[in-house]
Design an enzyme around this catalytic site. Structure first.
Site, PDB file in Angstrom:
ATOM      1  N   SER A 116      -5.246   0.634   3.771  1.00 34.04           N
ATOM      2  CA  SER A 116      -5.885  -0.308   3.019  1.00 34.04           C
ATOM      3  C   SER A 116      -7.236  -0.996   3.950  1.00 34.04           C
ATOM      4  CB  SER A 116      -4.864  -1.618   2.671  1.00 34.04           C
ATOM      5  OG  SER A 116      -3.813  -1.164   2.168  1.00 34.04           O
ATOM      6  N   HIS A 152       0.556   4.723  -1.080  1.00 39.04           N
ATOM      7  CA  HIS A 152       1.769   4.056  -1.505  1.00 39.04           C
ATOM      8  C   HIS A 152       2.229   4.654  -2.550  1.00 39.04           C
ATOM      9  CE1 HIS A 152      -0.994   0.705   0.407  1.00 39.04           C
ATOM     10  NE2 HIS A 152       0.237   0.459   0.893  1.00 39.04           N
ATOM     11  N   GLY A 189       6.351   5.088   5.153  1.00 42.71           N
ATOM     12  CA  GLY A 189       5.342   6.184   5.424  1.00 42.71           C
ATOM     13  C   GLY A 189       5.238   6.698   6.833  1.00 42.71           C
ATOM     14  N   GLN A 190       5.080   7.951   7.049  1.00 44.92           N
ATOM     15  CA  GLN A 190       4.765   8.561   8.330  1.00 44.92           C
ATOM     16  C   GLN A 190       3.650   7.901   9.138  1.00 44.92           C
ATOM     17  OE1 GLN A 190       4.784  12.702   8.987  1.00 44.92           O
ATOM     18  NE2 GLN A 190       3.557  12.485  11.020  1.00 44.92           N
ATOM     19  N   MET A 200       2.048  -4.164   1.331  1.00 43.97           N
ATOM     20  CA  MET A 200       1.266  -5.246   1.337  1.00 43.97           C
ATOM     21  C   MET A 200      -0.017  -5.331   0.277  1.00 43.97           C
ATOM     22  SD  MET A 200       1.161  -6.420   5.352  1.00 43.97           S
ATOM     23  CE  MET A 200       0.175  -5.547   6.212  1.00 43.97           C
TER      24      MET A 200
HETATM   25  P1  AMP Z   1       1.344  -1.257   3.990  1.00 47.29           P
HETATM   26  O1  AMP Z   1       0.763  -1.888   2.593  1.00 47.29           O
HETATM   27  O2  AMP Z   1      -0.153  -0.804   4.910  1.00 47.29           O
HETATM   28  O3  AMP Z   1       1.972  -2.259   4.517  1.00 47.29           O
HETATM   29  O4  AMP Z   1       2.113   0.056   3.653  1.00 47.29           O
HETATM   30  C1  AMP Z   1       3.194  -0.056   2.935  1.00 47.29           C
HETATM   31  C2  AMP Z   1       4.145   1.248   3.253  1.00 47.29           C
HETATM   32  O5  AMP Z   1       3.100   2.428   2.772  1.00 47.29           O
HETATM   33  C3  AMP Z   1       4.307   1.653   4.455  1.00 47.29           C
HETATM   34  O6  AMP Z   1       5.747   2.197   4.454  1.00 47.29           O
HETATM   35  C4  AMP Z   1       3.488   2.553   5.036  1.00 47.29           C
HETATM   36  O7  AMP Z   1       3.691   3.556   5.998  1.00 47.29           O
HETATM   37  C5  AMP Z   1       2.881   3.486   3.715  1.00 47.29           C
HETATM   38  N1  AMP Z   1       1.556   3.911   3.929  1.00 47.29           N
HETATM   39  C6  AMP Z   1       0.535   3.235   4.515  1.00 47.29           C
HETATM   40  N2  AMP Z   1      -0.460   4.407   4.430  1.00 47.29           N
HETATM   41  C7  AMP Z   1       0.133   5.575   4.132  1.00 47.29           C
HETATM   42  C8  AMP Z   1      -0.485   6.960   4.070  1.00 47.29           C
HETATM   43  N3  AMP Z   1      -1.761   7.153   4.168  1.00 47.29           N
HETATM   44  N4  AMP Z   1       0.284   7.753   3.327  1.00 47.29           N
HETATM   45  C9  AMP Z   1       1.699   7.489   3.307  1.00 47.29           C
HETATM   46  N5  AMP Z   1       2.265   6.214   3.532  1.00 47.29           N
HETATM   47  C10 AMP Z   1       1.444   5.451   3.892  1.00 47.29           C
END
Ligand code: AMP
Length: 289
Positions: A185, A37, A146-147, A30
């Site tokens: 984020s 990311h 991501g975990q 996002m």
């Molecule tokens: P988002 O932009 O928050 O929807 O996240 C996009 C991807 O990044 C998803 O697969 C999340 O699990 C991963 N992600 C977000 N924060 C982290 C983090 N701190 N470490 C690893 N992966 C992350």
């Protein structure tokens, strides 16, 4: 790096890369990118030769309109970070491109009943719908999640199998700030005081790890201690501090198999999540967080 806005353009470019013999790796996001990311892109590069990232703030997965309206954005910075990370194609659709009718949704049963699923009605349906659409648009060979969002990752793995998407799902570890806070984020919204108090979440996970290494296996005992640590930080609200089985994300009383210890806590208006995967065997418990 290609910056593309339409499904047709993405399909054309991906088809060209496939024709050139490349495996396609995919990282959906996002935006407002951080090192978490970027680590997913790094992981994707280990398995594939052409990297696609999507940046789309998916309105239908937000159960809170303020959270959606305030979601941080900086596309120019995202493009720079993605380019530096070696992304080949960024897909930045607008809402019209993604949702024509808004009549069809994807949901995953059982796995979404606890944890965030219990506290964010409609959230996961929005996530699975957009990820399904993105899989159909990008047609990747592998996608990395991501975990940090463990319920999302485990459910998407099942969804991919159930719907026969020919996509390998890869789980990448949580990337943290030096002091332990899981990158997100949404961390941008924390004021300095909340930012310090929020460290209680990773501190509570470390305490759980310590208890596991002293052979504590009772979920109630571990969550009680985690709750005490997090409550000391004066959170605005604790959504949950839970221990579930990894396989079906159902609650367990005793940690005797692969499990997840997860928490969701508000500081001010900002909701933070974090978790630790626990593997147990005769040698003891191994924690990944
Ligand atoms: P988002 O932009 O928050 O929807 O996240 C996009 C991807 O990044 C998803 O697969 C999340 O699990 C991963 N992600 C977000 N924060 C982290 C983090 N701190 N470490 C690893 N992966 C992350």
């Amino acid at each position: 790096m290609q910056i593309l806005y339409t499904t047709n353009d993405v399909r054309t470019h991906v088809a060209k890369a496939k024709k050139a013999g490349k495996l396609i790796g995919f990282v959906p996001t996002m935006g407002y990118l951080h090192r978490g990311h970027i680590s997913l892109v790094e992981e994707s590069k280990r398995h594939t030769g052409y990297q696609v990232m999507s940046i789309f703030v998916n309105r239908i997965q937000f159960n809170d309109a303020n959270d959606f309206n305030n979601y941080p954005k900086d596309l120019e910075r995202d493009f720079d970070l993605a380019r530096d990370a070696g992304v080949d194609l960024v897909f930045v659709p607008d809402e019209k491109e993604m949702y024509r009718n808004n009549l069809t949704f994807v949901d995953v049963d059982v796995l979404t009943k606890n944890l965030c699923g219990a506290h964010r009605p409609g959230h996961f349906r929005g996530v699975f719908t957009v990820v399904s659409k993105l899989f159909n648009i990008v047609q990747p060979d592998a996608a990395v999640f991501g975990q940090k969002d463990i319920q999302q990752a485990v459910s998407i793995e099942k969804m991919t199998a159930d719907l026969d998407f020919p996509v390998r799902i890869i789980l990448a570890p949580t990337v943290r700030e030096e002091d332990g806070l899981a990158m997100s984020s949404r961390n941008k919204h924390l004021n300095p005081d909340e930012r310090i108090r929020a460290l209680a979440i990773s501190r509570a996970l470390r305490k759980a790890e310590e208890m596991l290494s002293s052979d504590e296996r009772s979920a109630a005992a571990i969550t009680a201690e985690m709750t005490r640590i997090i409550e000391e930080s004066s959170p605005t609200k604790i959504d949950y501090i839970s221990i579930v089985r990894y396989g079906d994300l159902d609650f367990i009383d005793t940690i005797s198999e692969k499990s997840v210890i997860a928490a969701a806590v508000f500081y001010g208006a900002t909701r933070l999540i974090d978790n630790m995967i626990v593997e147990t065997d005769a040698g003891g418990a191994r924690c990944v967080y």
